[in-house]
Write a protein that holds these residues in place. Sequence first.
Motif, PDB file in Angstrom:
ATOM      1  N   THR A  45       6.631  -2.874 -19.998  1.00  0.00           N
ATOM      2  CA  THR A  45       7.905  -3.267 -20.143  1.00  0.00           C
ATOM      3  C   THR A  45       8.220  -4.534 -19.706  1.00  0.00           C
ATOM      4  N   ASN A  46       7.643  -5.124 -18.448  1.00  0.00           N
ATOM      5  CA  ASN A  46       7.928  -6.559 -17.891  1.00  0.00           C
ATOM      6  C   ASN A  46       7.186  -7.617 -18.880  1.00  0.00           C
ATOM      7  N   ARG A  47       6.218  -7.301 -19.492  1.00  0.00           N
ATOM      8  CA  ARG A  47       5.685  -8.217 -20.355  1.00  0.00           C
ATOM      9  C   ARG A  47       6.436  -8.528 -21.473  1.00  0.00           C
ATOM     10  N   SER A  48       6.931  -7.446 -22.130  1.00  0.00           N
ATOM     11  CA  SER A  48       8.063  -7.327 -23.219  1.00  0.00           C
ATOM     12  C   SER A  48       9.044  -8.017 -22.850  1.00  0.00           C
ATOM     13  N   LEU A  49       9.717  -7.997 -21.519  1.00  0.00           N
ATOM     14  CA  LEU A  49      10.764  -8.555 -21.026  1.00  0.00           C
ATOM     15  C   LEU A  49      10.537 -10.001 -20.873  1.00  0.00           C
ATOM     16  N   SER A  50       9.466 -10.460 -20.329  1.00  0.00           N
ATOM     17  CA  SER A  50       9.027 -12.015 -20.233  1.00  0.00           C
ATOM     18  C   SER A  50       8.950 -12.491 -21.922  1.00  0.00           C
ATOM     19  N   GLN A  51       8.183 -11.937 -22.678  1.00  0.00           N
ATOM     20  CA  GLN A  51       7.982 -12.296 -23.978  1.00  0.00           C
ATOM     21  C   GLN A  51       9.683 -12.653 -24.463  1.00  0.00           C
ATOM     22  N   GLY A  52      10.472 -11.780 -24.365  1.00  0.00           N
ATOM     23  CA  GLY A  52      11.804 -11.554 -24.960  1.00  0.00           C
ATOM     24  C   GLY A  52      12.555 -12.850 -24.088  1.00  0.00           C
TER      25      GLY A  52
ATOM     26  N   GLY B 121      11.436 -14.022  -8.007  1.00  0.00           N
ATOM     27  CA  GLY B 121      11.389 -12.716  -8.212  1.00  0.00           C
ATOM     28  C   GLY B 121      10.435 -12.427  -9.149  1.00  0.00           C
ATOM     29  N   TYR B 122      10.221 -10.936  -9.083  1.00  0.00           N
ATOM     30  CA  TYR B 122       9.108 -10.203  -9.691  1.00  0.00           C
ATOM     31  C   TYR B 122       8.884 -10.570 -11.218  1.00  0.00           C
ATOM     32  N   LEU B 123      10.123 -10.393 -11.918  1.00  0.00           N
ATOM     33  CA  LEU B 123       9.949 -10.828 -13.360  1.00  0.00           C
ATOM     34  C   LEU B 123       9.624 -12.263 -13.877  1.00  0.00           C
ATOM     35  N   ILE B 124      10.234 -13.065 -12.718  1.00  0.00           N
ATOM     36  CA  ILE B 124       9.838 -14.596 -12.936  1.00  0.00           C
ATOM     37  C   ILE B 124       8.317 -14.853 -12.881  1.00  0.00           C
ATOM     38  N   GLY B 125       7.816 -14.142 -12.037  1.00  0.00           N
ATOM     39  CA  GLY B 125       6.417 -13.943 -11.754  1.00  0.00           C
ATOM     40  C   GLY B 125       5.764 -13.568 -12.908  1.00  0.00           C
ATOM     41  N   GLN B 126       6.108 -12.638 -13.443  1.00  0.00           N
ATOM     42  CA  GLN B 126       5.430 -11.955 -14.703  1.00  0.00           C
ATOM     43  C   GLN B 126       5.647 -12.759 -15.843  1.00  0.00           C
ATOM     44  N   LEU B 127       6.988 -13.616 -15.981  1.00  0.00           N
ATOM     45  CA  LEU B 127       6.878 -14.452 -17.216  1.00  0.00           C
ATOM     46  C   LEU B 127       6.073 -15.671 -17.028  1.00  0.00           C
ATOM     47  N   VAL B 128       5.752 -15.951 -15.859  1.00  0.00           N
ATOM     48  CA  VAL B 128       4.732 -17.235 -15.514  1.00  0.00           C
ATOM     49  C   VAL B 128       3.328 -16.591 -16.174  1.00  0.00           C
ATOM     50  N   THR B 129       3.152 -15.381 -15.753  1.00  0.00           N
ATOM     51  CA  THR B 129       1.687 -14.800 -16.253  1.00  0.00           C
ATOM     52  C   THR B 129       1.633 -14.642 -17.634  1.00  0.00           C
ATOM     53  N   TRP B 130       2.676 -14.387 -18.357  1.00  0.00           N
ATOM     54  CA  TRP B 130       2.768 -14.136 -19.840  1.00  0.00           C
ATOM     55  C   TRP B 130       2.557 -15.469 -20.305  1.00  0.00           C
ATOM     56  N   LEU B 131       3.228 -16.238 -19.988  1.00  0.00           N
ATOM     57  CA  LEU B 131       3.005 -17.836 -20.418  1.00  0.00           C
ATOM     58  C   LEU B 131       1.771 -18.329 -20.510  1.00  0.00           C
ATOM     59  N   GLU B 132       0.974 -17.963 -19.223  1.00  0.00           N
ATOM     60  CA  GLU B 132      -0.386 -18.425 -19.085  1.00  0.00           C
ATOM     61  C   GLU B 132      -1.257 -17.752 -20.234  1.00  0.00           C
ATOM     62  N   GLU B 133      -0.896 -16.655 -20.589  1.00  0.00           N
ATOM     63  CA  GLU B 133      -1.654 -15.813 -21.701  1.00  0.00           C
ATOM     64  C   GLU B 133      -1.390 -16.274 -23.093  1.00  0.00           C
ATOM     65  N   ASN B 134       0.002 -16.793 -23.107  1.00  0.00           N
ATOM     66  CA  ASN B 134       0.652 -17.194 -24.391  1.00  0.00           C
ATOM     67  C   ASN B 134       1.234 -18.442 -24.266  1.00  0.00           C
ATOM     68  N   PRO B 135       0.410 -19.615 -24.241  1.00  0.00           N
ATOM     69  CA  PRO B 135       1.119 -21.019 -23.999  1.00  0.00           C
ATOM     70  C   PRO B 135       1.919 -21.220 -25.143  1.00  0.00           C
ATOM     71  N   GLN B 136       3.050 -22.053 -24.798  1.00  0.00           N
ATOM     72  CA  GLN B 136       4.175 -22.432 -25.910  1.00  0.00           C
ATOM     73  C   GLN B 136       4.126 -24.070 -25.932  1.00  0.00           C
ATOM     74  N   PRO B 137       3.029 -24.996 -26.342  1.00  0.00           N
ATOM     75  CA  PRO B 137       3.249 -26.263 -26.028  1.00  0.00           C
ATOM     76  C   PRO B 137       4.129 -26.944 -26.739  1.00  0.00           C
ATOM     77  N   ASP B 138       4.501 -26.419 -28.009  1.00  0.00           N
ATOM     78  CA  ASP B 138       5.523 -27.188 -28.733  1.00  0.00           C
ATOM     79  C   ASP B 138       7.000 -26.715 -28.463  1.00  0.00           C
ATOM     80  N   SER B 139       7.160 -26.090 -27.349  1.00  0.00           N
ATOM     81  CA  SER B 139       8.614 -25.705 -27.153  1.00  0.00           C
ATOM     82  C   SER B 139       9.672 -26.909 -26.972  1.00  0.00           C
ATOM     83  N   ALA B 140      10.788 -26.654 -27.018  1.00  0.00           N
ATOM     84  CA  ALA B 140      11.966 -27.601 -27.068  1.00  0.00           C
ATOM     85  C   ALA B 140      12.126 -27.959 -25.648  1.00  0.00           C
ATOM     86  N   VAL B 141      11.614 -27.265 -24.561  1.00  0.00           N
ATOM     87  CA  VAL B 141      11.901 -27.729 -23.204  1.00  0.00           C
ATOM     88  C   VAL B 141      11.395 -28.972 -22.600  1.00  0.00           C
TER      89      VAL B 141
END
Length: 311
Positions: free
Chosen positions: A91-98, A116-136
């Motif tokens: 569930t937290n992986r889905s929330l991170s992706q969302g 917090g916990y979900l922020i850490g999960q989000l970082v882990t998700w990004l490491e597995e799914n890089p988004q180098p072309d993001s607008a950020v």
Amino acid sequence: MEPNQEKQKKLAYVARRYYLDDQKQSDIAQELGVSRPLISRMLSEARELGIVEITVHEPGTRSGRAMDRLRLSGAIRGGVLVEDGEDNDATNRSLSQGAVELLGQLGTRRLGVGWGYLIGQLVTWLEENPQPDSAVTDICPLVGNASIPARNYQSNENVRLMAQQLGAFPHFLYLPALPESLEEKQVLCSTEVYRQIHQQWERLDTALVNIGDYPSSPDFASLVRYGSLLQRQRACGRMLIYYFNEAGTVIQSDQDFAIQIPIGTLRRCPNIIGVCSANTSAKALEGALNTGIFTHLVARSKLVEALLDGR
């Protein structure tokens, strides 16, 4: 002309036999001594008159309806709701992706990140799914670094990793989240390091803020910062290192020495995304939304439904 009550009862009987008792139209026709085409017409008429209402639940529409209800209530402008996974990690992986997808939808360029916990999960998700072309283009922490080793609370490291995966430039806050005292905080907040990060906070177009329960673990010296204030004002949740109650009051203390984005500065950010983990309670979400701070939400569909149904 509206059919008489007797006819309506016949239509309801046929509909019940077909839709609820799972009988074939031909079997119902034989039972009543009429033709099968007549049964078909009666079923159509029952739908037209509202005796039968058919709802089709397609995948994903439940979350859409929940989000529509939230928007109509005026609580938020939008967001992403996800279905529960097979366990909390899924569930937290889905929330991170969302959350990452929502950043793309908003066209986020200057991003502030909580902890917090979900922020850490989000970082882990990004490491597995890089988004180098993001607008950020730029990322900075919204709160100082914790003294504990848990990765979820290492603000600068999380910002560094997110920037790396999003192709953005990181800005760091080289100050502790919880200094020793109010006096030390005042000294640290007079430094050039703090002035520079405050400039970054003023320029944000999006803030990613965790919503969690109270009491939380670790406690972050809340007793020293607030005394009995959190209990007296019935704190039910936290965002960053701020606490709030169910009415949406952000609880303020004259002795609060936490170093984080000032609440007034946060409120001026155009997009403030509240992110809930798999374990966030409906009570905490209710209080968070009642603060009026959040413009968008990333959460479980069932959590939002529980909140809405409980109102």
